[in-house]
Design an enzyme around this catalytic site. Structure first.
Site, short mmCIF file in Angstrom:
data_model
loop_
_atom_site.label_atom_id
_atom_site.label_comp_id
_atom_site.label_asym_id
_atom_site.label_seq_id
_atom_site.Cartn_x
_atom_site.Cartn_y
_atom_site.Cartn_z
NE ARG A 1 1.56 -5.70 4.96
CZ ARG A 1 1.57 -6.40 3.81
NH1 ARG A 1 2.31 -7.49 3.73
NH2 ARG A 1 0.87 -6.01 2.78
CB SER B 1 -3.11 -3.08 2.75
OG SER B 1 -2.84 -3.79 1.58
CD GLU C 1 -0.01 -3.09 6.25
OE1 GLU C 1 -0.87 -3.00 5.36
OE2 GLU C 1 1.17 -3.33 6.01
N1 EPU Z 1 -10.65 -9.18 -3.00
C1 EPU Z 1 -11.97 -8.88 -3.23
N2 EPU Z 1 -12.36 -7.57 -3.20
C2 EPU Z 1 -11.48 -6.57 -3.00
C3 EPU Z 1 -10.12 -6.86 -2.74
C4 EPU Z 1 -9.73 -8.19 -2.75
O1 EPU Z 1 -12.80 -9.77 -3.42
O2 EPU Z 1 -11.92 -5.41 -3.01
C5 EPU Z 1 -10.21 -10.59 -3.08
C6 EPU Z 1 -9.41 -10.84 -4.36
O3 EPU Z 1 -10.23 -11.16 -5.45
C7 EPU Z 1 -8.53 -11.99 -3.96
C8 EPU Z 1 -8.27 -11.71 -2.49
O4 EPU Z 1 -9.31 -10.87 -2.02
O5 EPU Z 1 -9.22 -13.20 -4.06
C9 EPU Z 1 -6.89 -11.08 -2.23
O6 EPU Z 1 -6.80 -9.84 -2.92
P1 EPU Z 1 -5.39 -9.24 -3.38
O7 EPU Z 1 -4.63 -10.22 -4.18
O8 EPU Z 1 -5.67 -7.92 -4.02
O9 EPU Z 1 -4.56 -9.06 -2.06
P2 EPU Z 1 -4.93 -8.56 -0.58
O10 EPU Z 1 -4.97 -9.72 0.33
O11 EPU Z 1 -6.16 -7.70 -0.62
C10 EPU Z 1 -2.44 -8.32 0.17
C11 EPU Z 1 -1.50 -7.28 0.68
C12 EPU Z 1 -1.15 -6.28 -0.40
C13 EPU Z 1 -0.48 -7.05 -1.53
C14 EPU Z 1 -1.43 -8.14 -2.02
C15 EPU Z 1 -0.79 -9.04 -3.04
C16 EPU Z 1 -2.01 -7.11 3.05
C17 EPU Z 1 -2.54 -6.24 4.14
N3 EPU Z 1 -2.10 -6.60 1.82
O12 EPU Z 1 -3.65 -7.68 -0.23
O13 EPU Z 1 -0.24 -5.34 0.12
O14 EPU Z 1 -0.14 -6.18 -2.60
O15 EPU Z 1 -1.83 -8.99 -0.92
O16 EPU Z 1 0.12 -9.86 -2.39
O17 EPU Z 1 -1.52 -8.20 3.32
C18 EPU Z 1 0.02 -3.13 0.97
O18 EPU Z 1 0.52 -3.63 1.95
O19 EPU Z 1 -0.13 -1.90 0.85
C19 EPU Z 1 -0.46 -4.00 -0.09
C20 EPU Z 1 -1.07 -3.50 -1.14
#
Ligand code: EPU
Length: 338
Positions: free
Chosen positions: A165, A238, A334
């Site tokens: 990012r 995010s 972010e």
């Molecule tokens: N999780 C939870 N609770 C929540 C959200 C997530 O327990 O409310 C856990 C999930 O179960 C999983 C882990 O956290 O084990 C990761 O969750 P997720 O796959 O939804 O991804 P994220 O790390 O929360 C990042 C990016 C997203 C992208 C996803 C998928 C960042 C800041 N965000 O989110 O990007 O879609 O990975 O790759 O790195 C964006 O930038 O707007 C965005 C949505």
């Protein structure tokens, strides 16, 4: 070129924050942008802020100057051989329209970034990423215009200083100095699916044959399930970045929370999902006034209707303090505060 004065920015930021800008200028070509800059005394009210589609911004107040944005939307093939091709894409093209076009033409690599909001220009500034792929993996070069003097400047991928990012366009000294006018993306002609990110393989199971189109549709489906539609519920995707911590700090956390999810960054660093930590703190689905933590993805803050920038900041700081207190980890937004 289109010019607006004393305009509400509500339709121009996906959070739906209702503030006004003194002036707004949309340009359709590099030449128009250079003309604006060379006539800045007559054409621009200061300060100047260049935006994309407003999907990563939080306006805290009325904007006293000029908002500039690109409507450059061309797509030209620069080089092509049997294995790959490089295309030059206008910064004002919607990123997901570009990805859809790539998939339909058999140009592969960006499928995992499907449905990320925003334009091609912002993809190069934010280094957007999802499901194990980052824009920087496919960006060859970024074509910019100096907002100071209108001169052209080409940044190679290495010069962009990409990491999670992050890019040079977010660094002090460069931030706000350039408008991205187009981006060179190098795409493959062979489809090599990237399925290592948790959940994708499972979601793909109903499909017997895996094509770039089915992968794209699956990613879109996953995003739609978790992420709110800004047309219905204002948000900027995010809100926080996932913090990167040392392996030692992670091992200590794992003792206390054996189920903590994580991603390896390198030998010494681990990325921890902030959404998981926010949920553990009990903030998922909770509100402070008209600002809320989304009930299906705690990394996303939403405007339930009529929230101000200050309401969102208040929720942001409360959530940050809760994560700091429970996990001893600082999480950072972010989203850019304006
Ligand atoms: N999780 C939870 N609770 C929540 C959200 C997530 O327990 O409310 C856990 C999930 O179960 C999983 C882990 O956290 O084990 C990761 O969750 P997720 O796959 O939804 O991804 P994220 O790390 O929360 C990042 C990016 C997203 C992208 C996803 C998928 C960042 C800041 N965000 O989110 O990007 O879609 O990975 O790759 O790195 C964006 O930038 O707007 C965005 C949505």
């Amino acid at each position: 070129m289109k010019k607006y004065t004393d305009i509400s920015l509500k339709p121009y930021n996906t959070f739906g924050i209702d503030v006004n800008a003194k002036c707004m200028l949309q340009y359709d070509s590099v030449q128009e942008l250079q003309h604006i800059i060379s006539h800045r005394d007559e054409m621009l009210a200061e300060p100047v802020l260049h935006i994309g589609s407003g999907s990563n911004l939080l306006f805290l107040d009325d904007f006293p100057g000029t908002i500039l944005f690109s409507n450059i939307r061309h797509l030209d093939i620069v080089t092509e051989n049997a294995e790959s091709l490089t295309v030059n894409v206008g910064s004002g093209m919607v990123m997901d329209d570009f990805i859809a076009l790539c998939v339909s033409r058999g140009w592969y690599g960006l499928e995992n970034l499907s449905l990320i909001p925003g334009q091609v220009g912002a993809s190069a500034v934010q280094n957007i990423g999802a499901y194990g792929v980052e824009a920087a993996d496919y960006i060859v070069a970024v074509h910019c215009i100096s907002l100071q003097d209108g001169s052209e400047r080409l940044f190679s991928n290495a010069e962009c200083n990409y990491s999670y990012r992050h890019s040079i366009f977010k660094e002090p000294g460069t931030k706000g100095h350039y408008a991205v006018v187009s981006v060179d993306y190098k795409l493959n002609k062979t489809f090599v699916p990237r399925l290592e990110y948790g959940g994708i393989r499972r979601a793909l199971q109903p499909h017997t044959t895996l094509t770039a189109q089915t992968l794209r549709e699956t990613i879109i489906e996953i995003r739609r399930q978790k992420l709110p539609d800004p047309q219905v519920l204002g948000n900027a995707g995010s809100f926080f970045m996932n913090p990167i911590i040392s392996k030692e700090q992670f091992s200590a956390l794992q003792q206390r929370y054996p189920d903590i999810p994580s991603y390896i960054v390198d030998e010494d660093h681990i990325k921890v999902p902030a959404g998981w930590m926010i949920e553990q703190c009990g903030w998922k689905g909770r509100s402070l006034g008209q600002a809320a933590v989304h009930d299906r993805q705690a990394l996303v803050l939403v405007n339930k209707g009529g929230a101000t920038g200050a309401d969102i900041v208040n929720l942001c700081e409360t959530v940050r303090a809760a994560v700091q207190e429970t996990f001893g980890i600082k999480i950072s937004p972010e989203v850019n505060f304006i």
